[in-house]
Structures are given as structure tokens and as C-alpha cells.
Design a protein around this motif. Structure first.
Motif, PDB file in Angstrom:
ATOM      1  N   ILE A  57      55.971 -56.577  98.326  1.00  0.00           N
ATOM      2  CA  ILE A  57      57.265 -56.928  98.912  1.00  0.00           C
ATOM      3  C   ILE A  57      57.106 -57.409 100.353  1.00  0.00           C
ATOM      4  CG2 ILE A  57      58.602 -55.416  97.390  1.00  0.00           C
ATOM      5  CD1 ILE A  57      58.889 -53.449  99.707  1.00  0.00           C
ATOM      6  N   TYR A  58      56.112 -56.852 101.073  1.00  0.00           N
ATOM      7  CA  TYR A  58      55.907 -57.343 102.436  1.00  0.00           C
ATOM      8  C   TYR A  58      55.298 -58.734 102.432  1.00  0.00           C
ATOM      9  CZ  TYR A  58      54.920 -57.632 107.367  1.00  0.00           C
ATOM     10  OH  TYR A  58      54.903 -58.054 108.677  1.00  0.00           O
ATOM     11  N   PHE A  59      54.321 -58.972 101.559  1.00  0.00           N
ATOM     12  CA  PHE A  59      53.726 -60.308 101.479  1.00  0.00           C
ATOM     13  C   PHE A  59      54.784 -61.355 101.122  1.00  0.00           C
ATOM     14  CE2 PHE A  59      49.507 -58.184 100.060  1.00  0.00           C
ATOM     15  CZ  PHE A  59      49.205 -57.893 101.383  1.00  0.00           C
ATOM     16  N   GLU A 292      63.241 -51.927 108.433  1.00  0.00           N
ATOM     17  CA  GLU A 292      62.742 -53.169 107.851  1.00  0.00           C
ATOM     18  C   GLU A 292      62.283 -52.958 106.405  1.00  0.00           C
ATOM     19  OE1 GLU A 292      59.782 -54.483 110.583  1.00  0.00           O
ATOM     20  OE2 GLU A 292      61.240 -55.121 112.093  1.00  0.00           O
ATOM     21  N   PHE A 293      61.683 -51.808 106.131  1.00  0.00           N
ATOM     22  CA  PHE A 293      61.300 -51.485 104.760  1.00  0.00           C
ATOM     23  C   PHE A 293      62.533 -51.420 103.859  1.00  0.00           C
ATOM     24  CE2 PHE A 293      60.794 -48.147 101.522  1.00  0.00           C
ATOM     25  CZ  PHE A 293      59.731 -48.647 100.793  1.00  0.00           C
ATOM     26  N   LYS A 298      65.908 -53.723  99.546  1.00  0.00           N
ATOM     27  CA  LYS A 298      67.234 -54.147  99.076  1.00  0.00           C
ATOM     28  C   LYS A 298      67.241 -55.629  98.725  1.00  0.00           C
ATOM     29  CE  LYS A 298      69.885 -50.680 101.650  1.00  0.00           C
ATOM     30  NZ  LYS A 298      70.797 -50.447 102.805  1.00  0.00           N
ATOM     31  N   ALA A 299      66.541 -56.423  99.515  1.00  0.00           N
ATOM     32  CA  ALA A 299      66.539 -57.870  99.282  1.00  0.00           C
ATOM     33  C   ALA A 299      65.751 -58.242  98.030  1.00  0.00           C
ATOM     34  CB  ALA A 299      65.957 -58.590 100.501  1.00  0.00           C
ATOM     35  N   MET A 348      54.316 -50.239 114.630  1.00  0.00           N
ATOM     36  CA  MET A 348      55.240 -50.892 113.704  1.00  0.00           C
ATOM     37  C   MET A 348      56.686 -50.458 113.908  1.00  0.00           C
ATOM     38  SD  MET A 348      52.890 -50.543 110.275  1.00  0.00           S
ATOM     39  CE  MET A 348      51.231 -50.015 110.673  1.00  0.00           C
ATOM     40  N   GLY A 349      56.906 -49.545 114.856  1.00  0.00           N
ATOM     41  CA  GLY A 349      58.249 -49.051 115.105  1.00  0.00           C
ATOM     42  C   GLY A 349      58.487 -47.731 114.407  1.00  0.00           C
TER      43      GLY A 349
END
Length: 379
Positions: A57-59, A292-293, A298-299, A348-349
Motif C-alpha cells: 500500500i505504501y509503494f 498517514e497509514f 482507507k484510500a 516518520m512522525g
């Protein structure tokens, strides 16, 4: 007229330079292949697929934004079913076929030890970023962990038990080649905390045969049991131990995931189990990383359920992309190690990793969570 022509010429040259620059970037841009050999079927498939989904999902989110320095990312996977005998062979096959820049998301104590011992990573100049193991791992060349090590987890668990007055412990562990290092580390951390491991029991590697171990703990009657096992073995042990009337406090290392336990156990059997977490909770938003995760999940709505393993895979994906970004236009296998060593730290926050040439364990983040009577994680 002359001035006008000169001005136009300068504009044309400037625009041409921009287009040439963009063209050069496009020519340099590459599809970055990330290779994963992991349990996508079998007892540990739930965690293997979740870790994979976290990276994916991050890629996909990065690719949608145009990549990093123009580079896009693709994840190529092979299923070792959790079997160490398959891990090295499938990795060789993946390397030959897909030409990955980096490996990621491997599982299993013996699987990772065999891969490191094979010399494949050194020969191919390939780093492995992100893996899960239920044994003590030394700082090993080419292996980079994005999570805290097992010693940090043991320290947190034993310190917690000491604070609540629990002094007599048991230790359940996989009888792997490096099991003695784990036993020694557990004894050391227990001694530091002022508690004692009074009995130990092991089970055969890559199995869930834990009935004898459960009987042994029933006889010894420890107040608490540390479970340094695979998720599937932990579920089998809890079921067997509770069915025999065992009442000790049960604590699992980070491989003991609530999502996997819930597939086998009732809420009553899981209630009160404490689990060491080495990544922020995927169920709560507490900083930029978790926000962000959550937005990315959700997206994209991945097919596998939300889990800590998915969050850990997401973190590994971010570390890989950042290492590629730091290399600029032409990332290489050799450059991955140098880029990782420059992360000191990479924030990364709400979660950060730090790597150096002599430090390949990137984090010391450990948080204990407890399973509620409803079978849910409570931090």
C-alpha cells in the motif's frame, strides 16, 4: 527586432534545457523491484500476507504521486509456506528472475539464519530490510531490522511483571539452532528485573506441537509464562494450557498477534494475554505515521485485515523508499546499505529508525498491550 529574437532564443534555450533535464530524469528513472519470500500460505500466512500488504500500500501510494526521483516500486513475492528448506532456493530463483534491488519482509528464525549463512546476500550485494524472527539475532551484515530486537522485548516484559509483584516465570520457546542464546538473554533480563525463570519448555521448530510444554507448565505452576514463539504456536499453546486449567499470566513477544489468536481462540481464552508490540498501533492515530497509514488504508482498502504486521510492513516500505530517495537518480544494491547507514535517525512522525555500519537494529520501540475480555487490543 534583434532584441526580440535574442529574447526568444534565450527562452527557447531555457525551455529546451528543462525538457532535456526532464528527459534525462525519465531515462534514469527505473522500476525498483522489491523481493519478498515469505509465508503466504500455511500457519503463518496471515502475518506474511499482512506484512506484504503493508509494503504494497505504501509503494502504490508513492507510485501514484509519480514515484521517488521518478523511480516507481513493484513488489515481487514468492511463497515459502514458512518452510526454511524453501526460503533460500526461492530467494535464488527470485533474484535470478526479477533482479530485485532489495529484499524485504522475511519470516522465521531458521529461514533467516539459513539465508544469512548461504552467502547469497553477500554474493549478490543484496540487503534485506525488515524481517521477523523468534530468536536472538546478532548484528549481521546485509540484514536490517526496522523493529526492536528480542532482548528489548524481554526486558520490557520482565520489568512489567516485576512491577506488579510477579516473580516466578516460565519460558516457552522454539527449539531452534540458536535457542540457547534466547534462554541466556531471557535469564539475564529476568535477573535484571529481579524475577526468576523457574521452568522452561520448548517445541520443535516450525511446528505447533506444544501439548507437552503445556503439561510441563501445569506441573511447575509459574505465575507468568513468556511465550517467544510463532503466532500459530502461541495460539496452540494458549488453547492447550487453558484447557488444562492453567491460570498463569501469559505474555507473548511481538510475533503473537491478536489477529492470529482470534482465528483459533475464544475471547475468554485470549482475555488478559499481554503482547509486546514493536510498532505503533494500527488501530489508533497518535502521530503523523499512524495518520498517514490510516489514510492510505482507507484510500486503498487492502484485502487483508488491519494488523500490527501490516503496520510493520508499511514501516519497512517507507524505509526502503527513503533509502532509494537518498541515492538520487541511480540507486544501486551497494548504495542501499550506504543510504540505510545515513538514517541516524529517520523520523516518520511518531516512530523512527536509526542504522549505522555497526547497528542494524533500527528501533528500540516496545509497548505492551493487553487483550480485553472482548478479544480486542487495549494499549
Amino acid at each position: 527586432m534583434k532584441s526580440f529574437l535574442c529574447s526568444n532564443a534565450r527562452s527557447f534555450i531555457a525551455v529546451s534545457a528543462v525538457w532535456l533535464s526532464l528527459g534525462a530524469q525519465a531515462a534514469d528513472a527505473a522500476q525498483i523491484v522489491v523481493g519478498q519470500v515469505a509465508p503466504l500460505t500455511g500457519p503463518e500466512a496471515r502475518q506474511g500476507r499482512a506484512y506484504s500488504a503493508g509494503m504494497q500500500i505504501y509503494f502504490e501510494a508513492v507510485n501514484k504521486e509519480g514515484g521517488t526521483n521518478g523511480h516507481t516500486f513493484t513488489l515481487v513475492r514468492k511463497d515459502d509456506r514458512g518452510q526454511p528448506s524453501d526460503t533460500v532456493a526461492l530467494t535464488r530463483q527470485l533474484v535470478a528472475e526479477a533482479k530485485p534491488l532489495v529484499l524485504a519482509g522475511y519470516f522465521g528464525s531458521r529461514n533467516i539464519s539459513d539465508l544469512a549463512a548461504s552467502g547469497l546476500l553477500k554474493d549478490e550485494r543484496l540487503v534485506l530490510v525488515g524481517y521477523r524472527s523468534a530468536e536472538m539475532q546478532d548484528e549481521t551484515p546485509m540484514l536490517y531490522s526496522v523493529r526492536a530486537n528480542l532482548r528489548d522485548e524481554l526486558a520490557q516484559m520482565t520489568a512489567h511483571l516485576a512491577t506488579v509483584g510477579i516473580k516466578r516465570l516460565g519460558l516457552l520457546y522454539e527449539n531452534s539452532l540458536n535457542a540457547q542464546a534466547l534462554v541466556t538473554a531471557a535469564d539475564t533480563e529476568a535477573q535484571k528485573a529481579g524475577v526468576t525463570i523457574i521452568t522452561r519448555a520448548s517445541y520443535a521448530p516450525n511446528t505447533t506441537v506444544v501439548s507437552e510444554a503445556a503439561s510441563r507448565f501445569i506441573q511447575a505452576k509459574p505465575q507468568a509464562i513468556l511465550m517467544v514463539t510463532s503466532g500459530a504456536a502461541a495460539a496452540a499453546f494458549i488453547e492447550a494450557y487453558r484447557s488444562l486449567g492453567g491460570t498463569a499470566q501469559l505474555l507473548g513477544h511481538s510475533g503473537t498477534e491478536i489477529e492470529q489468536l482470534s482465528q483459533r481462540l475464544s475471547d475468554e481464552q485470549m482475555a488478559g494475554v499481554i503482547i509486546a508490540q514493536v510498532a505503533p498501533s494500527p488501530y489508533q492515530i497518535k502521530g503523523r505515521l499512524t495518520k498517514e497509514f490510516s489514510d492510505t488504508v482507507k484510500a486503498q482498502q487492502p484485502e487483508v485485515p488491519l494488523s500490527f504486521a501490516m503496520m510493520e510492513g508499511y514501516i519497512a516500505g517507507r524505509v526502503i523508499v527513503e533509502a532509494v530517495r537518498r541515492q538520487g537518480a541511480k540507486p544501486t544494491r551497494e548504495g542501499m546499505a550506504s543510504a540505510l547507514h545515513s538514517m541516524a535517525p529517520y523520523d516518520m512522525g511518531g516512530y523512527s529508525v536509526t542504522f549505522r555500519p555497526t547497528q542494524h537494529t533500527g528501533s528500540r520501540y516496545v509497548e505492551l498491550s493487553i487483550v480485553s475480555g472482548l478479544g480486542k487490543i487495549r494499549q
